[in-house]
Design an enzyme around this catalytic site. Structure first.
Site, short mmCIF file in Angstrom:
data_model
loop_
_atom_site.label_atom_id
_atom_site.label_comp_id
_atom_site.label_asym_id
_atom_site.label_seq_id
_atom_site.Cartn_x
_atom_site.Cartn_y
_atom_site.Cartn_z
N CYS A 164 15.00 -6.32 16.81
CA CYS A 164 14.51 -7.76 17.23
C CYS A 164 15.19 -8.14 18.51
O CYS A 164 14.91 -7.61 19.48
CB CYS A 164 14.69 -8.59 15.89
N HIS A 169 12.99 -5.14 10.97
CA HIS A 169 14.44 -5.08 10.75
C HIS A 169 14.57 -3.77 9.61
O HIS A 169 14.55 -4.23 8.62
CB HIS A 169 14.93 -6.45 10.10
N GLU A 192 17.46 -2.83 8.73
CA GLU A 192 18.54 -3.26 8.09
C GLU A 192 18.52 -4.11 6.67
O GLU A 192 19.37 -4.20 5.80
CB GLU A 192 19.69 -3.78 8.82
#
Length: 227
Positions: A86, A194, A196
């Site tokens: 990002c 994302h 994660e």
């Protein structure tokens, strides 16, 4: 394997990144504050999402001048795996490590939801755990994730097989629905979604975990000798 998570003023995904590495992979990880000047001793570098320096001027435009950024460029030049997610992707573009630029989403709205990604290239150290053409679910959270590049750059990305992920649908206006790209050498990945935030089914998807597992496996295959 030991990871560095770069922390900038305005970072807000650094804790998620740290959790993915320490709690899901069981690997070593440390926060590295933006005023540091060295990444020696780290095997991989993670530049997380957020709103570094408030995203003033342009996303990542101020962060590129942080003291730690020459060390990030050095790590990339040395062939270490560098992942920018990002805002981290935007910073890598500002540093000139990755091509292209990010514009406002086509509808001028912030998008925050799970999206479908297509694995376009599974021959990178970030994507080797996936199948080519595999559909995965990973959340996005951005207002300026509309990837843009000129025709020559796009042709080069396609020719060099640098497009790692595309969106299943045109969510933000990105050229060719591009969601993530690598550098020519293949050791740097920038992506707007994302991973994660998709490392445990309790979060709605664990599809992002394979990305981090791929990094570790490829590093071990290269650096760890077994009898």
């Amino acid at each position: 394997m030991k990871f560095a998570v770069i922390v900038l003023p305005g970072s807000n995904c650094d804790i998620d990144m740290y959790h993915a590495i320490q709690d899901e992979l069981g690997e070593q990880v440390e926060y590295v504050w933006h005023d540091e000047t060295s990444l020696d001793g780290f095997d991989g570098v993670l530049v997380p999402g957020g709103f570094s320096y408030g995203d003033y001027l342009r996303c990542g435009a101020i962060a590129r001048f942080s003291n730690i950024m020459p060390a990030v460029k050095k790590a990339a030049a040395e062939g270490k795996p560098v992942l920018g997610v990002c805002n981290g992707f935007q910073i890598l573009q500002e540093l000139g490590i990755l091509p292209g630029a990010m514009r406002r989403n086509k509808d001028l709205k912030f998008i925050c939801r799970p999206v479908e990604l297509i694995v376009e290239n599974n021959e990178t150290q970030f994507t080797s755990g996936y199948q080519k053409g595999e559909s995965i679910s990973v959340p996005v959270a951005h207002g300026e994730g509309n990837f843009y590049c000129d025709e020559d750059t796009l042709a080069k990305l396609i020719e060099n097989n640098q497009i790692a992920f595309t969106y299943g649908d045109d969510i933000n206006g990105s050229v060719n629905r591009i969601a993530g790209i690598t550098n020519e050498e293949g050791n740097v990945l920038g992506m707007m979604p994302h991973p994660e935030r998709a490392v445990d089914s309790l979060l709605g998807s664990a599809d992002g975990l394979k990305l981090f597992q791929s990094i570790v496996k490829n590093w071990r295959d290269t650096h760890v000798t077994t009898a």
